[in-house]
Design an enzyme around this catalytic site. Structure first.
Site, PDB file in Angstrom:
ATOM      1  N   GLY A 149       0.644  -1.213  -0.119  1.00 43.51           N
ATOM      2  CA  GLY A 149       0.191  -0.015  -0.070  1.00 43.51           C
ATOM      3  C   GLY A 149       0.928   1.135  -0.002  1.00 43.51           C
ATOM      4  O   GLY A 149       2.005   1.133   0.146  1.00 43.51           O
ATOM      5  N   LEU A 150       0.180   2.128  -0.118  1.00 48.45           N
ATOM      6  CA  LEU A 150       0.951   3.758  -0.235  1.00 48.45           C
ATOM      7  C   LEU A 150       1.638   4.101   1.031  1.00 48.45           C
ATOM      8  O   LEU A 150       1.574   3.312   2.209  1.00 48.45           O
ATOM      9  CB  LEU A 150       0.083   4.964  -0.449  1.00 48.45           C
ATOM     10  CG  LEU A 150      -0.638   4.871  -1.834  1.00 48.45           C
ATOM     11  CD1 LEU A 150      -1.717   5.947  -1.761  1.00 48.45           C
ATOM     12  CD2 LEU A 150       0.529   5.220  -2.883  1.00 48.45           C
ATOM     13  N   SER A 151       2.951   4.670   0.939  1.00 44.65           N
ATOM     14  CA  SER A 151       3.344   5.360   2.272  1.00 44.65           C
ATOM     15  C   SER A 151       2.184   6.097   3.241  1.00 44.65           C
ATOM     16  O   SER A 151       1.590   6.667   2.860  1.00 44.65           O
ATOM     17  CB  SER A 151       4.403   6.319   1.878  1.00 44.65           C
ATOM     18  OG  SER A 151       4.993   6.697   3.124  1.00 44.65           O
ATOM     19  N   GLY A 152       2.218   5.594   4.448  1.00 48.49           N
ATOM     20  CA  GLY A 152       1.213   6.023   5.342  1.00 48.49           C
ATOM     21  C   GLY A 152      -0.254   5.390   5.355  1.00 48.49           C
ATOM     22  O   GLY A 152      -1.051   5.745   6.224  1.00 48.49           O
ATOM     23  N   ALA A 153      -0.164   4.415   4.530  1.00 49.04           N
ATOM     24  CA  ALA A 153      -1.717   3.660   4.602  1.00 49.04           C
ATOM     25  C   ALA A 153      -1.762   2.842   5.744  1.00 49.04           C
ATOM     26  O   ALA A 153      -3.015   2.737   6.211  1.00 49.04           O
ATOM     27  CB  ALA A 153      -1.607   2.668   3.486  1.00 49.04           C
ATOM     28  N   GLY A 154      -0.720   2.426   6.575  1.00 49.34           N
ATOM     29  CA  GLY A 154      -0.917   1.668   7.860  1.00 49.34           C
ATOM     30  C   GLY A 154      -0.197   0.358   7.763  1.00 49.34           C
ATOM     31  O   GLY A 154      -0.524  -0.532   8.809  1.00 49.34           O
ATOM     32  N   LYS A 155       0.379  -0.128   6.844  1.00 47.28           N
ATOM     33  CA  LYS A 155       1.250  -1.285   6.744  1.00 47.28           C
ATOM     34  C   LYS A 155       2.072  -1.768   8.031  1.00 47.28           C
ATOM     35  O   LYS A 155       1.852  -2.790   8.433  1.00 47.28           O
ATOM     36  CB  LYS A 155       1.988  -1.382   5.594  1.00 47.28           C
ATOM     37  CG  LYS A 155       1.484  -1.153   4.347  1.00 47.28           C
ATOM     38  CD  LYS A 155       2.457  -1.071   2.963  1.00 47.28           C
ATOM     39  CE  LYS A 155       3.408  -0.121   3.089  1.00 47.28           C
ATOM     40  NZ  LYS A 155       3.064   1.393   3.119  1.00 47.28           N
ATOM     41  N   THR A 156       2.722  -1.007   8.323  1.00 49.13           N
ATOM     42  CA  THR A 156       3.735  -1.174   9.432  1.00 49.13           C
ATOM     43  C   THR A 156       2.891  -1.155  10.864  1.00 49.13           C
ATOM     44  O   THR A 156       3.110  -2.111  11.497  1.00 49.13           O
ATOM     45  CB  THR A 156       4.909  -0.010   9.616  1.00 49.13           C
ATOM     46  OG1 THR A 156       5.592  -0.062   8.570  1.00 49.13           O
ATOM     47  CG2 THR A 156       5.726  -0.409  10.906  1.00 49.13           C
ATOM     48  N   SER A 176       6.250  -1.707  -2.310  1.00 50.72           N
ATOM     49  CA  SER A 176       6.137  -2.634  -3.543  1.00 50.72           C
ATOM     50  C   SER A 176       4.985  -2.272  -4.638  1.00 50.72           C
ATOM     51  O   SER A 176       3.909  -2.986  -4.519  1.00 50.72           O
ATOM     52  CB  SER A 176       5.709  -4.183  -2.974  1.00 50.72           C
ATOM     53  OG  SER A 176       4.810  -4.353  -2.076  1.00 50.72           O
TER      54      SER A 176
END
Length: 177
Positions: free
Chosen positions: A12-19, A86
């Site tokens: 997902g985009l940077s800041g989407a909440g992946k981490t 990615s």
């Protein structure tokens, strides 16, 4: 909790909440006794893929290397959480084919929401032209067409996202509560 090796790929985009999602879920699974490793895109870039830039070729190589390490861990019974933008569908599919036991999680939030959450100011710098080739601004993000799970982090609470991923991993037989 019993488990078998799998790579769970948060994209997902940077800041989407992946981490945020991957770390919260990892904490829960580790507490239940699962062997689990997290490969976070930011950390990987300062270690495993140091020296790679942000051209399409370098981004693809970054993902291939993450995929290679994920495959080694997965085939040895480890649950691997990859948290990486990615952005390109084709390379994600290539890695899926290599690993086999692969679950794609699309962490989806609108660009505006990701920009609002951006504590590092990366989107602002990209819009000002200070960062070139920034995903979502002047480089594309190709959303998954058929992810196993989609987490809409602008519409759902963290716990709901965690439960969706847990449910899917259980359905697919990767974890047994």
């Amino acid at each position: 909790m019993e488990h078998r090796g799998v790579t769970v790929w948060f994209t997902g985009l940077s800041g989407a909440g992946k981490t945020t999602i991957s770390h919260a879920l990892a904490e829960r699974l580790k507490a239940a006794g699962c062997k689990l490793e997290i490969l976070d895109g930011d950390i990987v870039r300062t270690n495993l893929t140091k020296g790679l830039g942000f051209s399409k070729e370098d981004r693809d190589e970054n993902i291939r290397r993450i995929g290679f390490v994920s495959h080694l861990l997965t085939r040895n019974g480890v649950i691997v959480f990859v948290s990486a933008i990615s952005p390109y569908r084709e390379i994600r599919e290539e890695v899926r084919q290599r690993i086999g036991d692969f679950v794609e999680i699309f962490v989806n939030a609108p660009l505006e929401e990701c920009e609002r959450r951006d504590v590092k100011g990366l989107y602002q710098r990209a819009r000002a032209g200070e960062i070139k080739g920034f995903t979502g601004i002047d480089d594309p993000y190709e959303a998954p067409t058929n992810p196993e799970v989609e987490c809409r982090t602008d519409l759902e609470e963290l716990e709901e996202s965690i439960e969706k991923v847990m449910k899917k991993l259980t359905e697919l037989g990767y974890i047994t509560p």
